[in-house]
Design a protein around this motif. Structure first.
Motif, PDB file in Angstrom:
ATOM      1  N   LYS A   1       1.051  -1.186   0.217  1.00 21.45           N
ATOM      2  CA  LYS A   1       0.086  -0.010   0.089  1.00 21.45           C
ATOM      3  C   LYS A   1       1.058   1.460   0.093  1.00 21.45           C
ATOM      4  O   LYS A   1       1.922   1.568   0.982  1.00 21.45           O
ATOM      5  N   GLY A   2       0.693   2.128  -0.967  1.00 20.39           N
ATOM      6  CA  GLY A   2       1.378   3.388  -0.896  1.00 20.39           C
ATOM      7  C   GLY A   2       2.544   3.476  -1.867  1.00 20.39           C
ATOM      8  O   GLY A   2       3.234   4.409  -2.245  1.00 20.39           O
ATOM      9  N   LEU A   3       2.923   2.279  -2.264  1.00 19.40           N
ATOM     10  CA  LEU A   3       3.983   1.972  -3.485  1.00 19.40           C
ATOM     11  C   LEU A   3       3.503   1.887  -4.882  1.00 19.40           C
ATOM     12  O   LEU A   3       2.389   1.737  -5.285  1.00 19.40           O
ATOM     13  N   THR A   4       4.240   2.545  -5.689  1.00 20.40           N
ATOM     14  CA  THR A   4       4.197   2.432  -7.365  1.00 20.40           C
ATOM     15  C   THR A   4       5.256   1.394  -7.603  1.00 20.40           C
ATOM     16  O   THR A   4       6.304   1.912  -7.577  1.00 20.40           O
ATOM     17  N   VAL A   5       4.682   0.405  -8.297  1.00 19.89           N
ATOM     18  CA  VAL A   5       5.396  -0.575  -8.593  1.00 19.89           C
ATOM     19  C   VAL A   5       5.571  -0.844 -10.084  1.00 19.89           C
ATOM     20  O   VAL A   5       4.693  -1.067 -10.790  1.00 19.89           O
ATOM     21  N   GLN A   6       6.934  -0.719 -10.659  1.00 20.53           N
ATOM     22  CA  GLN A   6       7.019  -1.290 -12.166  1.00 20.53           C
ATOM     23  C   GLN A   6       8.013  -2.546 -12.079  1.00 20.53           C
ATOM     24  O   GLN A   6       9.168  -2.470 -11.672  1.00 20.53           O
ATOM     25  N   ARG A   7       7.366  -3.334 -12.897  1.00 21.74           N
ATOM     26  CA  ARG A   7       8.305  -4.295 -13.118  1.00 21.74           C
ATOM     27  C   ARG A   7       8.688  -4.672 -14.423  1.00 21.74           C
ATOM     28  O   ARG A   7       7.956  -4.644 -15.338  1.00 21.74           O
ATOM     29  N   TYR A   8      10.157  -4.496 -14.727  1.00 15.78           N
ATOM     30  CA  TYR A   8      10.598  -4.417 -16.015  1.00 15.78           C
ATOM     31  C   TYR A   8      10.589  -5.369 -16.964  1.00 15.78           C
ATOM     32  O   TYR A   8      11.051  -6.791 -16.318  1.00 15.78           O
ATOM     33  N   LYS A   9      10.189  -5.456 -18.129  1.00 12.22           N
ATOM     34  CA  LYS A   9      10.231  -6.604 -19.098  1.00 12.22           C
ATOM     35  C   LYS A   9      11.498  -6.730 -19.918  1.00 12.22           C
ATOM     36  O   LYS A   9      11.816  -7.625 -20.727  1.00 12.22           O
ATOM     37  N   GLY A  10      12.091  -5.475 -19.798  1.00 15.05           N
ATOM     38  CA  GLY A  10      13.447  -5.373 -20.635  1.00 15.05           C
ATOM     39  C   GLY A  10      13.975  -4.075 -20.601  1.00 15.05           C
ATOM     40  O   GLY A  10      13.183  -3.021 -20.029  1.00 15.05           O
ATOM     41  N   LEU A  11      15.242  -4.070 -21.036  1.00 16.59           N
ATOM     42  CA  LEU A  11      16.059  -2.680 -20.718  1.00 16.59           C
ATOM     43  C   LEU A  11      15.207  -1.398 -21.495  1.00 16.59           C
ATOM     44  O   LEU A  11      15.406  -0.463 -21.303  1.00 16.59           O
ATOM     45  N   GLY A  12      14.571  -1.806 -22.530  1.00 17.19           N
ATOM     46  CA  GLY A  12      13.999  -1.033 -23.443  1.00 17.19           C
ATOM     47  C   GLY A  12      12.698  -0.109 -22.712  1.00 17.19           C
ATOM     48  O   GLY A  12      12.460   1.137 -23.105  1.00 17.19           O
TER      49      GLY A  12
END
Length: 281
Positions: free
Chosen positions: A209-220
């Motif tokens: 809660k309160g976090l913005t999470v991005q999971r990278y699928k590639g360096l692009g």
């Protein structure tokens, strides 16, 4: 490099820079995490610092004790998922650990094995009694009559698997939380949880809660500044040395995956797809 510049690898001069898997923003603070384990560690720390669980009856769990409880449940369900992908029934595995089986050596005791098979039948499983014996361990076949009806063997391969070993090691909290429903108080709010999976998911959601999470699928997906600061900057980057442990096996795998024959490559992927723990596309 393997085919044309193998001396670089043999002498330890070839490295791979590890990019992060996650970008996490907490308010104005931004951090990059290299793998799933680091992400789970962050969530566990937030849970232990912010959450306090009070079970029905007044038992309170917080801090490091709560962190260890959630960590054990994460490992439990990770191992459960791995065994499920290998063809073992989730319901069977949950029944196994619910019965307090924490030592595979119990399967050397014929009386115990026959009693366990009876419990399986009482819970709707079909069991073949003409089991064999390998290294003193009794083996038998089980068929799940629900969820597709898959059949699998309870044998040495299953009993010696690292997934089952970890399941048995962290099953205490699972058994405790699956012994009927529980009313827990989180942030002053009462919630009724029917099992350990509900308990785990509820706490993980609160930890995020309160976090913005991005999971990278590639360096692009990274902009140049992020790529430099996380992967290329010599002061911050994480490097992994490339090693060849078995040159003959490496050569065979390169031939399969990089060769011009499609069929061996397809067979390799089909055979190993469910065993993958790290995949870079």
């Amino acid at each position: 490099f393997f085919r044309q510049m193998s001396d670089l690898i043999e002498r330890g001069y070839l490295y791979v820079a590890q990019p992060p898997l996650y970008r996490v923003r907490d308010g104005k603070r931004e951090s990059f995490l290299k793998d799933e384990e680091s992400f789970n560690d962050l969530i566990l720390k937030r849970i232990s610092e912010k959450e306090k669980i009070i079970f029905e009856g007044g038992q309170e769990v917080s801090g490091k004790r709560l962190e260890n409880m959630v960590s054990g449940l994460i490992k439990f369900y990770d191992s459960l998922d791995r065994l499920s992908r290998k063809g073992y029934s989730r319901r069977f595995i949950e029944l196994l650990v619910s019965n307090g089986i924490t030592d595979k050596r119990l399967f050397k005791d014929r009386d115990f094995v026959e009693g366990f098979m009876q419990r399986l039948r009482e819970n709707g499983f079909e069991v073949e009694e003409n089991f064999g014996d390998e290294d003193g361990y009794y083996e038998f076949m089980v068929t799940e009559t629900q969820n597709g009806g898959q059949s699998f063997s309870v044998n040495w391969e299953f009993l010696a698997s690292p997934e089952l070993k970890q399941l048995m090691r962290v099953s205490k909290e699972f058994r405790k939380l699956n012994n009927g429903s529980h009313v827990v108080t989180v942030d002053g709010k009462e919630e009724r949880l029917e099992n350990s999976e509900q308990f785990l998911n509820a706490l993980l959601e609160k930890g995020k809660k309160g976090l913005t999470v991005q999971r990278y699928k590639g360096l692009g997906e990274m902009n140049p500044v992020q790529l430099w600061s996380t992967t290329m900057d010599p002061e911050k980057r994480i490097l992994v040395r490339v090693r060849i442990e078995d040159w003959v096996e490496a050569d065979e795998i390169f031939t399969i995956l990089m060769g011009d024959k499609v069929e061996p490559r397809r067979e390799f992927i089909e055979k190993n797809a469910l065993e993958v723990t790290e995949l870079d596309i």
